[in-house]
Design a protein around this motif. Structure first.
Motif, PDB file in Angstrom:
ATOM      1  N   ARG A 107      -6.875  -4.631 -10.228  1.00  0.00           N
ATOM      2  CA  ARG A 107      -5.500  -4.529  -9.734  1.00  0.00           C
ATOM      3  C   ARG A 107      -4.599  -5.569 -10.404  1.00  0.00           C
ATOM      4  N   GLY A 131       2.241   7.974  -6.861  1.00  0.00           N
ATOM      5  CA  GLY A 131       1.175   8.298  -7.806  1.00  0.00           C
ATOM      6  C   GLY A 131       1.268   9.757  -8.173  1.00  0.00           C
ATOM      7  N   LEU A 142      -2.494   5.329  -9.976  1.00  0.00           N
ATOM      8  CA  LEU A 142      -2.315   4.432  -8.836  1.00  0.00           C
ATOM      9  C   LEU A 142      -0.819   4.275  -8.546  1.00  0.00           C
ATOM     10  N   GLU A 160      -2.886   0.105 -14.118  1.00  0.00           N
ATOM     11  CA  GLU A 160      -3.855   0.757 -14.991  1.00  0.00           C
ATOM     12  C   GLU A 160      -3.377   0.614 -16.434  1.00  0.00           C
TER      13      GLU A 160
END
Length: 211
Positions: A107, A131, A142, A160
Motif C-alpha cells: 500500500r 476502483g 484499488l 499499484e
C-alpha cells in the motif's frame, strides 16, 4: 578465478560454485581475509521527458544517461515511468528494498499530477475512487484518491503500478491524459530540478518498512 582456485570460504566452507547465493550475515573470506559487502545505494531522480527507465539506450536514451548518474550497471529502477512521463524515480541496487515499493500489498502511495484533455466529471471521480476494471484486466484497480486542482488538472494517488495504469484509468472514464508527472512516492517528495538526482537520506530509505 579465486573460487576455482579454492581461495574463497563461506561460513568456513570452501566455495566451489561461483553462482552460489550469499547473504549479508554470511562470513566470507578470501585468502584468509574477511570480505564485507559494500553498502547498498539509493537515489531519487527527477526524470525528464524523452528518456526511458532502463540501464541501456533504446529508442530513447536511458534515464541514467539523461541525468548523468554513473554506476547504472549496478542500479535498477523501482517503479518505472513511461518515456513521456516526468517526475520522481527511485534507483537502487537493493532488490528487496525495491520489491517493498512495487508490490501492491505494501500500500505504498504514488502521487501524480495529471493534465487531462477534457474536464473531469463527478462520475469519473467516483469511478476512480471506487476502483474500476481496466481493459484486459479481470480485477478492479484499488481505490484511488483524487484531488481536483482545476477542471483539467487533478492530483491522483494510487497504490499499484500496472502497465500504463494512470493513462488506462482515465481512458476507462472516457478521458485522455495529456501530461503526467509523478511527484511523490510514500514519504519521498520530489524536491530537485528536472534532470537532477540525489542520494536518499536514511530516513527516506527506512520509510518503506512501515508503509
Amino acid at each position: 578465478m579465486a573460487i576455482s582456485q579454492h581461495q574463497v570460504q563461506v561460513n568456513q566452507q570452501t566455495a566451489t560454485d561461483a553462482a552460489m547465493q550469499v547473504h549479508e550475515n554470511n562470513h566470507i573470506e578470501l585468502l584468509g581475509e574477511r570480505l564485507f559487502a559494500r553498502p547498498s545505494q539509493y537515489f531519487v531522480i527527477h526524470k525528464p521527458a524523452g528518456c526511458i527507465c532502463s540501464n541501456k539506450d533504446e529508442a530513447y536514451p536511458s534515464v541514467f544517461k539523461a541525468v548523468g548518474l554513473n554506476q547504472n550497471e549496478q542500479l535498477h529502477i523501482a517503479g518505472r515511468l513511461d518515456a513521456d512521463t516526468t517526475g520522481l524515480v527511485l534507483a537502487t541496487d537493493d532488490g528487496r528494498w525495491s520489491f517493498s515499493i512495487t508490490r501492491p500489498e505494501q500500500r505504498c502511495p504514488k502521487v501524480y499530477k495529471v493534465t487531462l484533455a477534457k474536464p473531469i466529471t463527478h462520475n469519473a471521480i467516483e469511478q476512480l475512487e471506487r476502483g474500476l476494471v481496466l481493459q484486459g484486466e479481470a480485477k478492479a484497480t484499488l481505490p484511488a484518491m483524487v484531488n481536483t486542482l482545476s477542471a483539467t488538472e487533478v492530483e491522483l494517488s494510487i497504490y499499484e503500478g500496472k502497465f500504463h495504469q494512470v493513462k488506462r484509468m482515465f481512458a476507462a472514464t472516457g478521458n485522455r491524459v495529456k501530461a503526467l508527472h509523478r511527484q511523490q512516492i510514500a514519504d519521498i517528495v520530489l524536491d530537485i530540478a528536472p534532470g537532477e538526482w540525489r542520494a536518499l537520506s536514511q530516513l527516506e530509505i527506512d520509510c518503506f518498512s512501515s508503509t
